[in-house]
Design a protein around this motif. Structure first.
Motif, PDB file in Angstrom:
ATOM      1  N   GLU A 167      -7.758   3.062   7.173  1.00  0.00           N
ATOM      2  CA  GLU A 167      -7.782   3.835   7.490  1.00  0.00           C
ATOM      3  C   GLU A 167      -6.550   3.416   8.340  1.00  0.00           C
ATOM      4  O   GLU A 167      -6.701   4.475   9.417  1.00  0.00           O
ATOM      5  CB  GLU A 167      -8.751   4.775   8.228  1.00  0.00           C
ATOM      6  CG  GLU A 167      -9.982   4.983   7.109  1.00  0.00           C
ATOM      7  CD  GLU A 167      -9.479   5.996   5.900  1.00  0.00           C
ATOM      8  OE1 GLU A 167      -8.541   7.055   6.335  1.00  0.00           O
ATOM      9  OE2 GLU A 167      -9.404   5.885   4.951  1.00  0.00           O
ATOM     10  N   ILE A 168      -5.500   2.320   8.587  1.00  0.00           N
ATOM     11  CA  ILE A 168      -4.749   2.452   8.981  1.00  0.00           C
ATOM     12  C   ILE A 168      -3.139   2.165   8.478  1.00  0.00           C
ATOM     13  O   ILE A 168      -3.682   1.855   7.309  1.00  0.00           O
ATOM     14  CB  ILE A 168      -4.771   1.276  10.406  1.00  0.00           C
ATOM     15  CG1 ILE A 168      -5.519  -0.037   8.730  1.00  0.00           C
ATOM     16  CG2 ILE A 168      -6.242   0.807  11.293  1.00  0.00           C
ATOM     17  CD1 ILE A 168      -4.951  -1.737   9.972  1.00  0.00           C
ATOM     18  N   LEU A 169      -2.835   2.038   9.204  1.00  0.00           N
ATOM     19  CA  LEU A 169      -1.500   2.387   7.656  1.00  0.00           C
ATOM     20  C   LEU A 169      -0.647   0.912   8.150  1.00  0.00           C
ATOM     21  O   LEU A 169      -1.009  -0.028   9.251  1.00  0.00           O
ATOM     22  CB  LEU A 169      -0.293   3.178   8.557  1.00  0.00           C
ATOM     23  CG  LEU A 169      -0.113   4.345   8.579  1.00  0.00           C
ATOM     24  CD1 LEU A 169       1.461   4.556   9.324  1.00  0.00           C
ATOM     25  CD2 LEU A 169      -0.074   5.018   6.930  1.00  0.00           C
ATOM     26  N   ILE A 170      -0.461  -0.032   6.279  1.00  0.00           N
ATOM     27  CA  ILE A 170       0.186  -0.943   6.782  1.00  0.00           C
ATOM     28  C   ILE A 170       1.605  -1.059   7.124  1.00  0.00           C
ATOM     29  O   ILE A 170       1.995  -0.991   6.220  1.00  0.00           O
ATOM     30  CB  ILE A 170      -0.703  -1.897   5.795  1.00  0.00           C
ATOM     31  CG1 ILE A 170      -1.675  -1.676   5.056  1.00  0.00           C
ATOM     32  CG2 ILE A 170      -0.260  -3.290   5.289  1.00  0.00           C
ATOM     33  CD1 ILE A 170      -2.380  -2.644   6.000  1.00  0.00           C
ATOM     34  N   TRP A 189       0.980   2.564   3.086  1.00  0.00           N
ATOM     35  CA  TRP A 189       2.158   1.290   3.139  1.00  0.00           C
ATOM     36  C   TRP A 189       3.276   2.389   3.212  1.00  0.00           C
ATOM     37  O   TRP A 189       4.110   2.324   3.281  1.00  0.00           O
ATOM     38  CB  TRP A 189       2.214   0.580   1.787  1.00  0.00           C
ATOM     39  CG  TRP A 189       1.429   0.066   0.762  1.00  0.00           C
ATOM     40  CD1 TRP A 189       0.081   0.096   1.883  1.00  0.00           C
ATOM     41  CD2 TRP A 189       0.424  -0.729  -0.359  1.00  0.00           C
ATOM     42  NE1 TRP A 189      -0.849  -0.588   1.019  1.00  0.00           N
ATOM     43  CE2 TRP A 189      -0.996  -1.303  -0.419  1.00  0.00           C
ATOM     44  CE3 TRP A 189       1.507  -0.715  -0.972  1.00  0.00           C
ATOM     45  CZ2 TRP A 189      -1.033  -1.524  -1.066  1.00  0.00           C
ATOM     46  CZ3 TRP A 189       0.731  -0.965  -2.245  1.00  0.00           C
ATOM     47  CH2 TRP A 189      -0.396  -1.429  -2.186  1.00  0.00           C
ATOM     48  N   THR A 190       3.913   1.440   4.648  1.00  0.00           N
ATOM     49  CA  THR A 190       5.042   1.637   5.376  1.00  0.00           C
ATOM     50  C   THR A 190       6.691   0.586   6.092  1.00  0.00           C
ATOM     51  O   THR A 190       7.164   1.145   6.158  1.00  0.00           O
ATOM     52  CB  THR A 190       4.800   1.989   7.140  1.00  0.00           C
ATOM     53  OG1 THR A 190       4.340   1.149   7.981  1.00  0.00           O
ATOM     54  CG2 THR A 190       3.687   3.396   6.638  1.00  0.00           C
ATOM     55  N   PHE A 191       5.915  -0.740   5.098  1.00  0.00           N
ATOM     56  CA  PHE A 191       6.417  -1.467   4.995  1.00  0.00           C
ATOM     57  C   PHE A 191       7.660  -1.453   3.974  1.00  0.00           C
ATOM     58  O   PHE A 191       7.917  -0.570   3.426  1.00  0.00           O
ATOM     59  CB  PHE A 191       5.769  -3.052   4.674  1.00  0.00           C
ATOM     60  CG  PHE A 191       5.144  -3.031   3.345  1.00  0.00           C
ATOM     61  CD1 PHE A 191       6.062  -2.287   2.144  1.00  0.00           C
ATOM     62  CD2 PHE A 191       4.140  -3.464   3.576  1.00  0.00           C
ATOM     63  CE1 PHE A 191       5.312  -2.546   1.102  1.00  0.00           C
ATOM     64  CE2 PHE A 191       3.253  -3.180   2.245  1.00  0.00           C
ATOM     65  CZ  PHE A 191       3.839  -2.924   1.427  1.00  0.00           C
ATOM     66  N   GLU A 192       9.582  -1.797   4.370  1.00  0.00           N
ATOM     67  CA  GLU A 192      10.346  -1.702   3.443  1.00  0.00           C
ATOM     68  C   GLU A 192      10.558  -2.050   2.411  1.00  0.00           C
ATOM     69  O   GLU A 192      11.045  -1.448   1.171  1.00  0.00           O
ATOM     70  CB  GLU A 192      11.545  -2.166   4.497  1.00  0.00           C
ATOM     71  CG  GLU A 192      12.044  -1.319   5.331  1.00  0.00           C
ATOM     72  CD  GLU A 192      13.269  -1.876   6.292  1.00  0.00           C
ATOM     73  OE1 GLU A 192      13.510  -3.407   6.149  1.00  0.00           O
ATOM     74  OE2 GLU A 192      13.461  -1.556   7.186  1.00  0.00           O
ATOM     75  N   LEU A 226       0.053  -8.507   4.968  1.00  0.00           N
ATOM     76  CA  LEU A 226      -1.130  -8.422   5.028  1.00  0.00           C
ATOM     77  C   LEU A 226      -1.917  -7.749   4.039  1.00  0.00           C
ATOM     78  O   LEU A 226      -2.602  -8.012   4.139  1.00  0.00           O
ATOM     79  CB  LEU A 226      -1.413  -6.914   5.912  1.00  0.00           C
ATOM     80  CG  LEU A 226      -0.526  -7.026   7.167  1.00  0.00           C
ATOM     81  CD1 LEU A 226      -0.720  -5.997   8.196  1.00  0.00           C
ATOM     82  CD2 LEU A 226      -1.339  -8.709   8.158  1.00  0.00           C
ATOM     83  N   LEU A 227      -1.244  -7.677   2.381  1.00  0.00           N
ATOM     84  CA  LEU A 227      -1.724  -7.176   2.097  1.00  0.00           C
ATOM     85  C   LEU A 227      -2.986  -7.914   0.842  1.00  0.00           C
ATOM     86  O   LEU A 227      -1.790  -9.535   1.388  1.00  0.00           O
ATOM     87  CB  LEU A 227      -0.686  -6.083   0.266  1.00  0.00           C
ATOM     88  CG  LEU A 227      -0.911  -5.196   1.161  1.00  0.00           C
ATOM     89  CD1 LEU A 227       0.262  -4.726   0.204  1.00  0.00           C
ATOM     90  CD2 LEU A 227      -1.640  -4.061   1.490  1.00  0.00           C
ATOM     91  N   GLU A 228      -3.419  -8.607   0.230  1.00  0.00           N
ATOM     92  CA  GLU A 228      -4.330  -9.459  -0.708  1.00  0.00           C
ATOM     93  C   GLU A 228      -3.569  -9.788  -2.284  1.00  0.00           C
ATOM     94  O   GLU A 228      -3.709  -8.369  -2.584  1.00  0.00           O
ATOM     95  CB  GLU A 228      -5.556  -9.190  -0.536  1.00  0.00           C
ATOM     96  CG  GLU A 228      -5.874  -8.935   0.574  1.00  0.00           C
ATOM     97  CD  GLU A 228      -7.409  -8.680   0.490  1.00  0.00           C
ATOM     98  OE1 GLU A 228      -8.307  -8.786  -0.898  1.00  0.00           O
ATOM     99  OE2 GLU A 228      -7.712  -8.353   1.699  1.00  0.00           O
TER     100      GLU A 228
END
Length: 207
Positions: free
Chosen positions: A8-11, A31-34, A16-18
């Motif tokens: 329940e958190i933004l990544i 997912w908020t990464f670029e 951090l992903l598997e």
């Protein structure tokens, strides 16, 4: 393999992903990464950081030709980044949807498939412009994905060869209409009357 258990958190960091986990569109939305990524049947694929200049020029010409043709018509053309989700069933929720891709260009004629997030369901026509990082995926995983979900027409552009190949969906399978070169003009069985001169598409490459 068990499905990825959503957090329940933004990544904000892709590390951090598997890599071997199975993800859903609900996860993708957190997912908020670029980095741009796609999901194909739950598997994570990284996209090219930025298309090459030639890739952009080809996409601009094809996209503009389609856009001009569609003026006053119900179909719409979209360019990446534009999310196309392929649920297993029409009513599947975000956490039941495991495929989301970003075609270079796609045409959607059924407005019911469009929402603020993009397109849910198969576009009528998809164009992919090959790049070294994505060529294998476009010719394999995405080829079969578009075929399976009923994309009626699939155009594949080979920039290094100045070639455009067109596949038509015939009885659920893609059949190549042929490979077309700079001296040819191409049309569409989906967009009747569309005509694109490949000398315009590949002009900058040969200039």
């Amino acid at each position: 393999m068990s499905a990825y258990e959503p957090k329940e958190i933004l990544i904000d960091d892709i590390s951090l992903l598997e890599p071997e986990a199975t993800y859903s569109y609900a996860d993708y939305l957190k997912w908020t990464f670029e980095e741009r990524v796609e999901l194909i049947k739950g598997k994570l694929f990284r996209m090219s950081p930025a298309p090459r200049r030639t890739h952009q020029e080809i996409g601009t010409v094809i996209g503009n030709e389609i856009y001009n043709y569609l003026k006053g018509r119900p179909c719409k053309v979209y360019h990446a980044p534009f999310d196309v989700r392929f649920p297993g069933n029409t009513g599947d929720s975000d956490d039941q949807t495991f495929t989301v891709v970003q075609p270079d260009i796609c045409v959607v004629c059924d407005s019911a498939k469009l929402d603020e997030a993009g397109c849910k369901g198969a576009p009528d026509l998809v164009v992919e412009i090959l790049s070294p990082a994505t060529a294998s995926r476009d010719l394999n995983e995405k080829f079969h994905l578009y075929e399976e979900h009923g994309v009626k027409e699939y155009w594949v552009v080979y920039p290094g060869e100045n070639v455009l190949e067109i596949y038509d969906l015939v009885e659920g399978r893609y059949v190549s209409r042929g490979k077309f070169v700079r001296e040819n003009a191409v049309g569409s069985n989906v967009l009747k009357g569309l005509k694109i001169e490949l000398s315009d598409v590949f002009e900058e490459i040969n200039g």
